[in-house]
Design an enzyme around this catalytic site. Sequence first.
Site, mmCIF file in Angstrom:
data_model
loop_
_atom_site.group_PDB
_atom_site.id
_atom_site.type_symbol
_atom_site.label_atom_id
_atom_site.label_comp_id
_atom_site.label_asym_id
_atom_site.label_seq_id
_atom_site.Cartn_x
_atom_site.Cartn_y
_atom_site.Cartn_z
ATOM 1 N N GLU A 97 0.834 -1.204 0.000
ATOM 2 C CA GLU A 97 0.000 0.000 0.000
ATOM 3 C C GLU A 97 0.866 1.249 0.000
ATOM 4 O O GLU A 97 2.025 1.209 0.416
ATOM 5 C CB GLU A 97 -0.880 0.002 1.260
ATOM 6 C CG GLU A 97 -2.368 0.017 1.066
ATOM 7 C CD GLU A 97 -2.998 1.027 0.121
ATOM 8 O OE1 GLU A 97 -2.335 1.586 -0.766
ATOM 9 O OE2 GLU A 97 -4.203 1.252 0.277
ATOM 10 N N ASP A 98 0.297 2.336 -0.454
ATOM 11 C CA ASP A 98 1.029 3.604 -0.427
ATOM 12 C C ASP A 98 0.994 4.224 0.973
ATOM 13 O O ASP A 98 2.006 4.655 1.494
ATOM 14 C CB ASP A 98 0.479 4.593 -1.477
ATOM 15 C CG ASP A 98 -1.044 4.747 -1.429
ATOM 16 O OD1 ASP A 98 -1.705 4.069 -0.609
ATOM 17 O OD2 ASP A 98 -1.582 5.536 -2.230
ATOM 18 N N ASP A 101 -4.148 5.466 6.404
ATOM 19 C CA ASP A 101 -4.705 6.661 7.014
ATOM 20 C C ASP A 101 -5.686 6.200 8.104
ATOM 21 O O ASP A 101 -5.284 5.887 9.219
ATOM 22 C CB ASP A 101 -5.367 7.466 5.886
ATOM 23 C CG ASP A 101 -5.802 8.856 6.301
ATOM 24 O OD1 ASP A 101 -5.109 9.463 7.113
ATOM 25 O OD2 ASP A 101 -6.830 9.337 5.795
ATOM 26 N N PHE A 150 -1.710 16.057 4.526
ATOM 27 C CA PHE A 150 -2.058 15.412 3.263
ATOM 28 C C PHE A 150 -0.850 15.452 2.334
ATOM 29 O O PHE A 150 -0.356 16.517 1.994
ATOM 30 C CB PHE A 150 -3.258 16.090 2.601
ATOM 31 C CG PHE A 150 -3.859 15.236 1.536
ATOM 32 C CD1 PHE A 150 -4.785 14.254 1.844
ATOM 33 C CD2 PHE A 150 -3.455 15.393 0.206
ATOM 34 C CE1 PHE A 150 -5.310 13.436 0.848
ATOM 35 C CE2 PHE A 150 -3.984 14.579 -0.786
ATOM 36 C CZ PHE A 150 -4.921 13.602 -0.460
ATOM 37 N N ARG A 163 1.193 12.420 -8.848
ATOM 38 C CA ARG A 163 1.703 11.064 -8.606
ATOM 39 C C ARG A 163 3.149 10.916 -9.062
ATOM 40 O O ARG A 163 3.909 10.121 -8.518
ATOM 41 C CB ARG A 163 0.865 10.034 -9.370
ATOM 42 C CG ARG A 163 -0.565 9.879 -8.870
ATOM 43 C CD ARG A 163 -1.190 8.636 -9.500
ATOM 44 N NE ARG A 163 -2.640 8.631 -9.364
ATOM 45 C CZ ARG A 163 -3.302 8.193 -8.290
ATOM 46 N NH1 ARG A 163 -2.641 7.716 -7.261
ATOM 47 N NH2 ARG A 163 -4.615 8.222 -8.257
HETATM 48 P P1 IMP Z 1 -7.629 4.657 4.617
HETATM 49 O O1 IMP Z 1 -8.655 3.669 4.179
HETATM 50 O O2 IMP Z 1 -8.236 5.832 5.325
HETATM 51 O O3 IMP Z 1 -6.488 4.053 5.392
HETATM 52 O O4 IMP Z 1 -7.088 5.338 3.303
HETATM 53 C C1 IMP Z 1 -6.051 4.844 2.587
HETATM 54 C C2 IMP Z 1 -6.079 5.459 1.196
HETATM 55 O O5 IMP Z 1 -6.434 6.843 1.220
HETATM 56 C C3 IMP Z 1 -4.706 5.413 0.596
HETATM 57 O O6 IMP Z 1 -4.510 4.216 -0.126
HETATM 58 C C4 IMP Z 1 -4.684 6.647 -0.277
HETATM 59 O O7 IMP Z 1 -5.186 6.330 -1.559
HETATM 60 C C5 IMP Z 1 -5.621 7.616 0.384
HETATM 61 N N1 IMP Z 1 -4.903 8.609 1.214
HETATM 62 C C6 IMP Z 1 -4.890 8.702 2.552
HETATM 63 N N2 IMP Z 1 -4.122 9.712 2.977
HETATM 64 C C7 IMP Z 1 -3.610 10.277 1.866
HETATM 65 C C8 IMP Z 1 -2.698 11.376 1.653
HETATM 66 O O8 IMP Z 1 -2.183 12.045 2.559
HETATM 67 N N3 IMP Z 1 -2.415 11.648 0.350
HETATM 68 C C9 IMP Z 1 -2.935 10.942 -0.690
HETATM 69 N N4 IMP Z 1 -3.757 9.903 -0.535
HETATM 70 C C10 IMP Z 1 -4.111 9.573 0.733
HETATM 71 MG MG MG Z 2 -4.622 4.044 -2.231
#
Ligand code: IMP
Ligand code: MG
Length: 171
Positions: A97-98, A101, A150, A163
Site C-alpha cells: 500500500e502507499d 490513514d 495530506f 503522482r
Molecule cells: P484509509 O482507508 O483511510 O487508510 O485510506 C487509505 C487510502 O487513502 C490510501 O490508499 C490513499 O489512496 C488515500 N490517502 C490517505 N491519505 C492520503 C494522503 O495524505 N495523500 C494521498 N492519498 C491519501
Molecule cells: Mg490508495
Amino acid sequence: MTDNIRVLIPEEKIRERIKELAEQISKDYEGKSVHLVSILKGSVFFACDLAKRITVPVTMDFMSVSSYGDEKVSSGRVRIVKDLDETIQDKDVLIVEDIIDSGRTLAYLKDLLGSRMPKSMNICTLLDKPERRVVDVDVKYIGFEIPDEFVVGYGLDYQQRYRNLPFIGVV
Ligand code: IMP
Ligand code: MG
C-alpha cells in the site's frame, strides 16, 4: 507543477528506506517466493521499486479499490474497482500500500483477501499516519511514519495529480 509543495521525504531517503525494507523482506521470505499485491494506483511506484530490490522470487498482481473519490477525507466505504487477475490461494501474499490513514481500506482488504486462503498474508506500506487510525490493522512493514498532513508524490495524488513527483511532499 511543484508550486506550493513542500518536500517532506526526499527521493534519496525513499530509495534508502526501500532498500532496507527489501532486505528485511528478502530475509523474512527466504526459501519462499513472495506474491506482491499492489493496490492501484498509489502504491505502483513503491511496489515496482520494492520488487526490484527483493532477492527472493517475486510475482505481482494489482487490485484497485476506491474509498476516497476525489476528496481528502475518507467516506468509510470501500469498493472493488478491479479485482486481482490470479488466485492467491496457497501463496505468500504481501499487500503493498502507499499509505495507511484511517486503516479502513486495509482492514477491508485483509478480510477479503484472507478469505481466499493465502498461505500467509502480510502488509507493507510506504507511509503510515498513525494519528489518523480509526480501524486497527496489523502492519508488518512500514516505510515512514508521518504526521497528519495530506501528502502527494511517489504515487500519491491529490485529485489524480502529482503522482509522478519523485519525492513525498505536502500540498
Ligand atoms: P484509509 O482507508 O483511510 O487508510 O485510506 C487509505 C487510502 O487513502 C490510501 O490508499 C490513499 O489512496 C488515500 N490517502 C490517505 N491519505 C492520503 C494522503 O495524505 N495523500 C494521498 N492519498 C491519501
Ligand atoms: Mg490508495
